[in-house]
Design a protein around this motif. Sequence first.
Motif, PDB file in Angstrom:
ATOM      1  N   TYR A  99      27.549   1.840  -1.926  1.00  0.00           N
ATOM      2  CA  TYR A  99      27.439   3.192  -2.468  1.00  0.00           C
ATOM      3  C   TYR A  99      28.690   3.545  -3.267  1.00  0.00           C
ATOM      4  CZ  TYR A  99      23.153   5.215  -0.469  1.00  0.00           C
ATOM      5  OH  TYR A  99      21.860   5.539  -0.188  1.00  0.00           O
ATOM      6  N   SER A 134      25.769   6.552  -6.951  1.00  0.00           N
ATOM      7  CA  SER A 134      24.649   6.200  -6.071  1.00  0.00           C
ATOM      8  C   SER A 134      24.216   7.372  -5.198  1.00  0.00           C
ATOM      9  CB  SER A 134      25.027   5.022  -5.166  1.00  0.00           C
ATOM     10  OG  SER A 134      25.395   3.890  -5.908  1.00  0.00           O
ATOM     11  N   LEU A 180      24.199  10.349  -5.730  1.00  0.00           N
ATOM     12  CA  LEU A 180      23.565  11.423  -6.494  1.00  0.00           C
ATOM     13  C   LEU A 180      22.234  10.997  -7.102  1.00  0.00           C
ATOM     14  CD1 LEU A 180      26.745  12.772  -8.354  1.00  0.00           C
ATOM     15  CD2 LEU A 180      25.583  13.809  -6.388  1.00  0.00           C
ATOM     16  N   SER A 181      21.821   9.778  -6.811  1.00  0.00           N
ATOM     17  CA  SER A 181      20.588   9.257  -7.404  1.00  0.00           C
ATOM     18  C   SER A 181      19.463   9.188  -6.375  1.00  0.00           C
ATOM     19  CB  SER A 181      20.831   7.853  -7.971  1.00  0.00           C
ATOM     20  OG  SER A 181      19.620   7.280  -8.421  1.00  0.00           O
ATOM     21  N   PRO A 182      18.326   9.867  -6.608  1.00  0.00           N
ATOM     22  CA  PRO A 182      17.201   9.797  -5.670  1.00  0.00           C
ATOM     23  C   PRO A 182      16.679   8.381  -5.453  1.00  0.00           C
ATOM     24  CG  PRO A 182      16.924  11.639  -7.178  1.00  0.00           C
ATOM     25  CD  PRO A 182      18.082  10.839  -7.688  1.00  0.00           C
ATOM     26  N   TRP A 193      18.200   5.895  -4.551  1.00  0.00           N
ATOM     27  CA  TRP A 193      18.849   5.250  -3.420  1.00  0.00           C
ATOM     28  C   TRP A 193      18.688   6.038  -2.130  1.00  0.00           C
ATOM     29  CZ3 TRP A 193      18.948   0.693  -4.688  1.00  0.00           C
ATOM     30  CH2 TRP A 193      19.344   0.270  -5.952  1.00  0.00           C
ATOM     31  N   ALA A 194      17.866   7.063  -2.130  1.00  0.00           N
ATOM     32  CA  ALA A 194      17.606   7.825  -0.906  1.00  0.00           C
ATOM     33  C   ALA A 194      16.674   7.047   0.013  1.00  0.00           C
ATOM     34  CB  ALA A 194      16.994   9.173  -1.254  1.00  0.00           C
ATOM     35  N   CYS A 233      14.227  10.961   3.806  1.00  0.00           N
ATOM     36  CA  CYS A 233      14.460  11.909   2.724  1.00  0.00           C
ATOM     37  C   CYS A 233      13.157  12.362   2.075  1.00  0.00           C
ATOM     38  CB  CYS A 233      15.379  11.298   1.670  1.00  0.00           C
ATOM     39  SG  CYS A 233      16.960  10.735   2.346  1.00  0.00           S
ATOM     40  N   GLU A 279      14.843  13.963  -3.397  1.00  0.00           N
ATOM     41  CA  GLU A 279      16.171  14.165  -2.839  1.00  0.00           C
ATOM     42  C   GLU A 279      17.067  12.966  -3.115  1.00  0.00           C
ATOM     43  OE1 GLU A 279      16.222  16.996   1.104  1.00  0.00           O
ATOM     44  OE2 GLU A 279      15.664  14.902   1.385  1.00  0.00           O
ATOM     45  N   ASN A 280      18.331  13.223  -3.383  1.00  0.00           N
ATOM     46  CA  ASN A 280      19.286  12.128  -3.433  1.00  0.00           C
ATOM     47  C   ASN A 280      19.927  11.982  -2.047  1.00  0.00           C
ATOM     48  OD1 ASN A 280      21.613  13.897  -3.221  1.00  0.00           O
ATOM     49  ND2 ASN A 280      21.428  14.345  -5.416  1.00  0.00           N
TER      50      ASN A 280
END
Length: 361
Positions: free
Chosen positions: A160, A164, A166-168, A170-171, A176, A180-181
């Motif tokens: 991370y 990362s 802040l990117s959905p 990678w949720a 999640c 959602e991020n």
Amino acid sequence: MRTHLLHLLLLAAILAGCAPAMSAAPTASITPPPVETAPAPTTAPSAPASTDAPAALAPSPALAVQYPTNPPAEDWREWPVIPIITATAIDAYARGLALGNDPRAFSKVGDCQSIKEVLMGVYALPGRYTLSPENAGLQDTIDHFQGSFDRDGQAVQGGYNAASVLSPMWANPDACQPGENPLQCEFRVHKPSIVIISLEVWWNGRTPERYDQYMRTIIEYALEKGVVPVLSTKADNVEGDHAINLATARLAVEYDLPLWNWWRAAQTLPNEGLDPTRPDGFHISKEAWTLRAATALQSLDAVYRGVTSTEPVEVAADPHPTPLPEGEGTANLPLPLGEGWGAPEGYAVREGLSPLPFREG
């Protein structure tokens, strides 16, 4: 399209080395170093909050008190290891409680150096750590935040970085909601009152300006949700000029936030806390795991006690940090070292973590 795929594969290869190396290590106790005392506020009459403002957004009385501020960012090497408590931190904490944040929960945002095996997971295991007499009071903080030590959460994973989280894409889909991020997901699931932000991955091509941009988004989202951001320096200098630590200190000054100076603590260790068996210049040693966990606990304790204190004391006349000792670099800093504990029973140190390329912009 082909060029884009090749770019992602290159980033994946760079980030794949974030997981700690798998090796056996004896279990031992942890004795954190003494907490550095930070200056606290002067007594001053506080203006009552306006009755016309919404309760969740009403200004905290802390803002009517003179609180210490961070030293100049350019002096970050001399900042104390344990953060000072700022007016912004106190205000954010009070607003967060009004918004429904859990005063007994903290979260982490980070990479492989923030997973529980490395960062404070041992404090969820009674009998697997020891507090020295002068640090016995830390047990109260350990007890208070039980339920947060033995988890990584949704915003920590090997590989991370500030983009990362802040990117959905990678949720975790099992925890999640759609769209959602990882950061948003973690705050919704755990409802922390404090978040330790320690994002340390660096590689050629990532500029301090891009890091600054993403960190601002993380910080501002945390403050919007009433979560106290605790920033952190990093032990390594992979970029060659400490640009990331300087950028982090500048953010701490600009946003008036606590900063845990992990870099300074790491200077007391052999090889400045970096693992000599791994030539990447990024991974920290097992000995550093212990000191990292101990100083993180001290920082959590200082921030929690600071934002909940009802006893203001005078601001120190000289708010500037004590200069680093002369001689052999910073190896003489007065921080006693804890014993290495390795991976405690019941924990499996992660290896072979999937690389996490990310999409910017």
